[in-house]
Design a protein around this motif. Structure first.
Motif, mmCIF file in Angstrom:
data_model
loop_
_atom_site.group_PDB
_atom_site.id
_atom_site.type_symbol
_atom_site.label_atom_id
_atom_site.label_comp_id
_atom_site.label_asym_id
_atom_site.label_seq_id
_atom_site.Cartn_x
_atom_site.Cartn_y
_atom_site.Cartn_z
ATOM 1 N N THR A 3 7.478 -12.587 11.881
ATOM 2 C CA THR A 3 6.387 -13.443 12.356
ATOM 3 C C THR A 3 5.565 -14.048 11.221
ATOM 4 O OG1 THR A 3 5.039 -11.440 12.551
ATOM 5 C CG2 THR A 3 6.166 -12.217 14.541
ATOM 6 N N GLY A 4 6.034 -13.948 10.003
ATOM 7 C CA GLY A 4 5.299 -14.515 8.880
ATOM 8 C C GLY A 4 5.426 -13.634 7.657
ATOM 9 N N ARG A 5 4.619 -13.912 6.646
ATOM 10 C CA ARG A 5 4.697 -13.112 5.439
ATOM 11 C C ARG A 5 3.295 -12.747 4.958
ATOM 12 N NH1 ARG A 5 6.514 -16.925 0.291
ATOM 13 N NH2 ARG A 5 4.436 -17.773 -0.164
ATOM 14 N N LEU A 6 3.201 -11.613 4.269
ATOM 15 C CA LEU A 6 1.933 -11.128 3.735
ATOM 16 C C LEU A 6 2.137 -10.678 2.300
ATOM 17 C CD1 LEU A 6 0.770 -8.857 6.715
ATOM 18 C CD2 LEU A 6 -0.226 -11.065 6.086
ATOM 19 N N THR A 7 1.129 -10.902 1.470
ATOM 20 C CA THR A 7 1.174 -10.344 0.124
ATOM 21 C C THR A 7 0.812 -8.865 0.200
ATOM 22 O OG1 THR A 7 -1.157 -10.774 -0.362
ATOM 23 C CG2 THR A 7 0.414 -12.557 -0.815
ATOM 24 N N LEU A 8 1.153 -8.121 -0.843
ATOM 25 C CA LEU A 8 0.816 -6.700 -0.865
ATOM 26 C C LEU A 8 -0.694 -6.498 -0.814
ATOM 27 C CD1 LEU A 8 3.331 -5.196 -3.447
ATOM 28 C CD2 LEU A 8 3.445 -5.170 -0.965
ATOM 29 N N ILE A 47 2.808 -4.385 -7.493
ATOM 30 C CA ILE A 47 3.396 -5.693 -7.798
ATOM 31 C C ILE A 47 2.498 -6.726 -7.131
ATOM 32 C CG2 ILE A 47 5.476 -7.111 -7.706
ATOM 33 C CD1 ILE A 47 7.069 -4.574 -7.179
ATOM 34 N N SER A 48 1.527 -7.214 -7.862
ATOM 35 C CA SER A 48 0.457 -8.004 -7.258
ATOM 36 C C SER A 48 0.938 -9.322 -6.663
ATOM 37 C CB SER A 48 -0.631 -8.281 -8.292
ATOM 38 O OG SER A 48 -0.096 -8.998 -9.389
ATOM 39 N N GLU A 60 -2.837 -8.435 0.677
ATOM 40 C CA GLU A 60 -3.271 -8.681 2.056
ATOM 41 C C GLU A 60 -2.968 -7.481 2.946
ATOM 42 O OE1 GLU A 60 -2.757 -13.562 2.268
ATOM 43 O OE2 GLU A 60 -1.064 -12.236 2.720
ATOM 44 N N VAL A 61 -1.797 -6.893 2.767
ATOM 45 C CA VAL A 61 -1.443 -5.708 3.552
ATOM 46 C C VAL A 61 -2.445 -4.589 3.292
ATOM 47 C CG1 VAL A 61 0.272 -3.886 3.863
ATOM 48 C CG2 VAL A 61 1.011 -6.260 3.654
ATOM 49 N N GLN A 62 -2.763 -4.395 2.027
ATOM 50 C CA GLN A 62 -3.698 -3.339 1.653
ATOM 51 C C GLN A 62 -5.063 -3.560 2.282
ATOM 52 O OE1 GLN A 62 -3.557 -1.616 -2.383
ATOM 53 N NE2 GLN A 62 -5.618 -2.393 -2.619
ATOM 54 N N GLN A 63 -5.552 -4.788 2.241
ATOM 55 C CA GLN A 63 -6.881 -5.073 2.776
ATOM 56 C C GLN A 63 -6.905 -5.064 4.300
ATOM 57 O OE1 GLN A 63 -8.132 -4.358 -0.381
ATOM 58 N NE2 GLN A 63 -9.781 -5.205 0.857
ATOM 59 N N ILE A 111 -6.793 -0.964 -6.181
ATOM 60 C CA ILE A 111 -7.463 -1.820 -5.204
ATOM 61 C C ILE A 111 -7.400 -3.285 -5.630
ATOM 62 C CG2 ILE A 111 -9.710 -2.384 -4.206
ATOM 63 C CD1 ILE A 111 -10.358 0.593 -4.295
ATOM 64 N N LYS A 112 -7.688 -3.524 -6.906
ATOM 65 C CA LYS A 112 -7.734 -4.898 -7.397
ATOM 66 C C LYS A 112 -6.337 -5.494 -7.550
ATOM 67 C CE LYS A 112 -12.013 -4.105 -9.994
ATOM 68 N NZ LYS A 112 -12.611 -4.018 -11.349
ATOM 69 N N GLN A 113 -5.395 -4.659 -7.932
ATOM 70 C CA GLN A 113 -4.066 -5.181 -8.220
ATOM 71 C C GLN A 113 -3.010 -4.173 -7.785
ATOM 72 O OE1 GLN A 113 -3.609 -6.623 -12.156
ATOM 73 N NE2 GLN A 113 -1.422 -6.887 -12.022
ATOM 74 N N PRO A 114 -2.373 -4.370 -6.649
ATOM 75 C CA PRO A 114 -1.308 -3.463 -6.222
ATOM 76 C C PRO A 114 -0.194 -3.400 -7.263
ATOM 77 C CG PRO A 114 -1.948 -4.946 -4.452
ATOM 78 C CD PRO A 114 -2.624 -5.445 -5.699
#
Length: 415
Positions: free
Chosen positions: A206-211, A197-198, A213-216, A192-195
């Motif tokens: 349409t843009g980009r998301l961090t892992l 590859i954090s 952000e995707v998880q949350q 949860i805290k650190q996917p």
């Protein structure tokens, strides 16, 4: 509190092993919630048993998944465990990993001085076999013999030495379970805290998301998402709090047949096959779930070339939306603010239309018969539906029934 599933290893009407588990349930009620399961209610193991006859087996698998630990109480028949107990374990280990890494403990009661020593040795060999692969607690043997002297007539265990040993072994078992729970919790917290590859991110058109952000996002959106992959295995589910469909990581990797109630499998497979064959892309099922109105939508997941990748299941309560609608949230035109029930000017009064074939006005009612009076939509009783199958309590789901238009909910046979 720990949740323990305890197996009565016999189908005998009277069993000291059943009495032992009842004693444990009461004696250790401050330490664990012990549910006693009778293996005698299961059908004999057979690979040829029809899926329609495996409902009780599926229910048992769900109990095993939800339990923190398992206790097997076995008598000894001819230096071995009873056939009915072996059959139950086969149901829990054949083409399923429900027992894998599950903390387990063996106890046993028998008439002789050696108690169930030989059957417990056999039981240990079974539970550590590759297909079972339980985390069987080492040592901590509970061997209770001479049962006529150790149990009172009312079923209580009265031998203090046996009670002391049982308390010591069960306390060790609870500590043993806690070790695995802490390990699992640490792994979950880390995920949860650190996917994995954090600092990675995904580029979308349409843009980009961090892992992270995707998880949350999947944990925040007001509906839950499940994925069955292209090989019909349960691959992933969103970690949404208070899910309508409670999922367990122990189900990951299971087939559709394993992770659904047997009665629901034909309907679910019918949907998946229609997606795989390209006949449909979406199926919608409005259901009553947990006492409120919900909506389940199945979508075919395809790549840009249209190749089938799997099935996505969206589930969520629609009570909030329906309450908004029923309270008039859409009663005004958002662009003008005007009520949709009012007009700027009253239309000229028109003559009632007349049916050319009968001469009757379309607005007139030629009959006072109550049978011809339509029932208002909100006066029709809502029909309770089985959330797992989509079946009405007064009917059943036909796996081959594709008459409902998934996009509208209207029957294709309606005129």
């Amino acid at each position: 509190m720990m949740k323990i599933l305890a197996f009565v290893g016999t189908n005998a009407d009277f069993s000291y092993n059943r009495l032992l588990l009842r004693f444990m349930k009461k004696h250790f009620k401050q330490m664990a919630d012990i549910e006693i399961y009778e293996v005698g209610k299961l059908p004999p193991f057979s690979v040829d048993t029809p899926l329609s006859e495996q409902t009780e087996i599926w229910k048992l698998k769900q109990k095993v998944k939800e339990a923190d630990g398992l206790v097997f109480s076995t008598p000894e028949y001819d230096h071995g465990i009873p056939a009915v107990l072996k059959s139950a374990i086969e149901w829990l280990s054949y083409k399923t990993k429900v027992l894998s890494e599950k903390p387990a403990m063996i106890v046993g009661v028998a008439y002789g001085r050696q108690a169930s020593a030989r059957s417990q040795v056999q039981m240990r060999q079974i539970l550590i076999s590759p297909d079972c692969n339980t985390n069987l607690i080492p040592g901590s043997e509970v061997l209770i013999g001479n049962v006529r002297d150790t149990f009172a007539k009312d079923g209580r265990l009265v031998d203090q030495e046996a009670i002391d040993n049982l308390e010591k072994c069960f306390e060790h078992f609870i500590e043993y379970i806690q070790i695995f729970k802490n390990t699992d919790r640490e792994g979950l917290d880390m995920a949860i805290k650190q996917p994995t590859i954090s600092d990675a991110y995904i580029n979308f058109p349409t843009g980009r998301l961090t892992l992270k952000e995707v998880q949350q996002i999947f944990s925040t959106i007001p509906f839950e998402v499940d994925l069955i992959d292209s090989t019909d295995h349960f691959a992933w589910f969103s970690d949404k709090p208070n899910r309508e469909h409670v999922r367990n990581t122990a189900s990951l990797g299971e087939t559709v047949q394993e992770c659904h109630p047997p009665m629901a499998v034909p309907a679910v497979m019918s949907i998946i096959n229609s997606f795989r064959e390209g006949k449909k892309d979406v199926v919608t099922r409005p259901l009553w779930m947990n006492g409120h109105r919900s909506l389940i939508q199945y979508y075919a997941l395809r790549d840009i070339n249209g190749h089938y990748l799997g099935t996505i299941e969206f589930t969520g309560s629609v009570e909030y939306i329906l309450n908004l609608f029923e309270n008039g949230a859409w009663s005004k035109d958002a662009t003008t603010g005007a009520s949709k029930s009012t007009n700027d000017s009253a239309p000229e009064e028109e003559e009632p239309a007349v049916d050319a074939s009968t001469g009757a006005s379309e607005n007139s009612d030629d009959s006072d018969d109550e049978e011809n009076t339509p029932v208002a939509a909100d006066e029709r009783p809502a029909e309770e539906t089985d959330a797992t199958t989509g079946a009405s309590e007064t009917g059943s789901v036909d796996a081959e029934d594709d008459t409902a238009d998934a996009s509208t909910g209207a029957s294709e046979n309606d005129d």
